[in-house]
Design a protein around this motif. Structure first.
Motif, PDB file in Angstrom:
ATOM      1  N   VAL A  54       0.898  -1.134   0.062  1.00 41.30           N
ATOM      2  CA  VAL A  54       0.017  -0.149   0.114  1.00 41.30           C
ATOM      3  C   VAL A  54       0.828   1.391  -0.075  1.00 41.30           C
ATOM      4  CG1 VAL A  54      -1.574   1.407   1.197  1.00 41.30           C
ATOM      5  CG2 VAL A  54      -1.989  -1.259   1.152  1.00 41.30           C
ATOM      6  N   LYS A  58       1.225   4.239  -2.925  1.00 43.77           N
ATOM      7  CA  LYS A  58       1.070   5.486  -2.836  1.00 43.77           C
ATOM      8  C   LYS A  58       2.233   6.334  -3.197  1.00 43.77           C
ATOM      9  CE  LYS A  58      -2.520   5.117   0.627  1.00 43.77           C
ATOM     10  NZ  LYS A  58      -3.795   5.320  -0.159  1.00 43.77           N
ATOM     11  N   ALA A 110      -8.789  -3.539   2.825  1.00 45.92           N
ATOM     12  CA  ALA A 110      -9.433  -2.368   2.097  1.00 45.92           C
ATOM     13  C   ALA A 110      -8.602  -1.459   1.411  1.00 45.92           C
ATOM     14  CB  ALA A 110     -10.459  -1.856   2.881  1.00 45.92           C
ATOM     15  N   ASP A 111      -7.589  -1.192   2.159  1.00 44.07           N
ATOM     16  CA  ASP A 111      -6.541  -0.260   1.773  1.00 44.07           C
ATOM     17  C   ASP A 111      -5.723  -0.914   0.562  1.00 44.07           C
ATOM     18  OD1 ASP A 111      -6.992   1.445   3.347  1.00 44.07           O
ATOM     19  OD2 ASP A 111      -5.586   0.986   4.727  1.00 44.07           O
ATOM     20  N   LYS A 114      -7.549  -0.603  -2.906  1.00 39.63           N
ATOM     21  CA  LYS A 114      -7.129   0.689  -3.266  1.00 39.63           C
ATOM     22  C   LYS A 114      -5.989   0.702  -3.870  1.00 39.63           C
ATOM     23  CE  LYS A 114     -10.090   2.840   0.200  1.00 39.63           C
ATOM     24  NZ  LYS A 114     -10.184   3.727   1.339  1.00 39.63           N
ATOM     25  N   THR A 115      -5.100  -0.101  -3.683  1.00 37.38           N
ATOM     26  CA  THR A 115      -3.713   0.060  -4.575  1.00 37.38           C
ATOM     27  C   THR A 115      -3.856  -0.159  -6.286  1.00 37.38           C
ATOM     28  OG1 THR A 115      -3.290  -2.294  -4.526  1.00 37.38           O
ATOM     29  CG2 THR A 115      -2.393  -0.824  -2.620  1.00 37.38           C
ATOM     30  N   LYS A 116      -4.849  -0.914  -6.569  1.00 33.12           N
ATOM     31  CA  LYS A 116      -4.982  -0.826  -8.014  1.00 33.12           C
ATOM     32  C   LYS A 116      -5.471   0.626  -8.340  1.00 33.12           C
ATOM     33  CE  LYS A 116      -7.725  -3.184 -11.741  1.00 33.12           C
ATOM     34  NZ  LYS A 116      -8.504  -4.060 -12.128  1.00 33.12           N
ATOM     35  N   ARG A 117      -6.425   1.355  -7.723  1.00 34.09           N
ATOM     36  CA  ARG A 117      -6.670   2.659  -8.251  1.00 34.09           C
ATOM     37  C   ARG A 117      -5.501   3.574  -8.078  1.00 34.09           C
ATOM     38  NH1 ARG A 117      -9.634   6.441  -4.168  1.00 34.09           N
ATOM     39  NH2 ARG A 117      -7.303   5.994  -3.156  1.00 34.09           N
ATOM     40  N   ASP A 118      -4.760   3.334  -7.212  1.00 38.22           N
ATOM     41  CA  ASP A 118      -3.584   4.367  -7.081  1.00 38.22           C
ATOM     42  C   ASP A 118      -2.270   4.131  -8.341  1.00 38.22           C
ATOM     43  OD1 ASP A 118      -4.246   5.393  -4.747  1.00 38.22           O
ATOM     44  OD2 ASP A 118      -3.153   4.069  -3.500  1.00 38.22           O
TER      45      ASP A 118
END
Length: 143
Positions: A54, A58, A110-111, A114-118
């Motif tokens: 993660v 980011k 859940a974080d 979100k790494t795919k989106r990042d």
């Protein structure tokens, strides 16, 4: 000298309620489920990898955003121009490294989802900034 606040315990999600608990806890403090010590250590190792994945995603996203600043400043400052060129190569390398190291990681965090989106945001920022940088380089050569 050791710190008073340093413990050997690490965190992991409880197998029953998914709340984060310490690996040295005998029971979950949220649902009172008993904690298997070996399973807790394995889960804590996995959670550490998830946290690293993660954080790196980011970092890559932020670096791709900063690349736009280097591209803009690169029109006036030579070192920023070189930094933008460096980002053109380092960001895709970092994205490939992330995929190789963390792409197969299994978790319900859940974080981590979100790494795919990042990574997609980083790729789009990188593509745009790289295209702009190529246009600026071409303009310098032709002018």
């Amino acid at each position: 000298m050791s710190s008073t606040f340093t413990t050997g315990a690490r965190i992991f999600p409880c197998t029953n309620c998914a709340e984060m608990i310490y690996s040295d806890s005998p029971v979950c403090r949220f649902c009172s489920t008993p904690v298997n010590r070996q399973a807790a250590e394995a889960a804590a190792d996995n959670q550490k990898e998830v946290n690293n994945a993660v954080n790196l995603a980011k970092w890559i996203r932020n670096a791709a955003g900063v690349m736009w600043g280097f591209v803009a400043l690169g029109m006036f400052v030579g070192t920023a121009f070189l930094a933008a060129i460096g980002c053109m190569f380092l960001i895709p390398i970092a994205l490939i490294y992330w995929q190789i190291k963390y792409g197969g990681l299994k978790t319900v965090d859940a974080d981590f989802a979100k790494t795919k989106r990042d990574r997609v945001i980083a790729l789009l920022l990188w593509l745009g900034a790289s295209a702009a940088q190529i246009v600026f380089i071409t303009a310098r050569i032709l002018l």
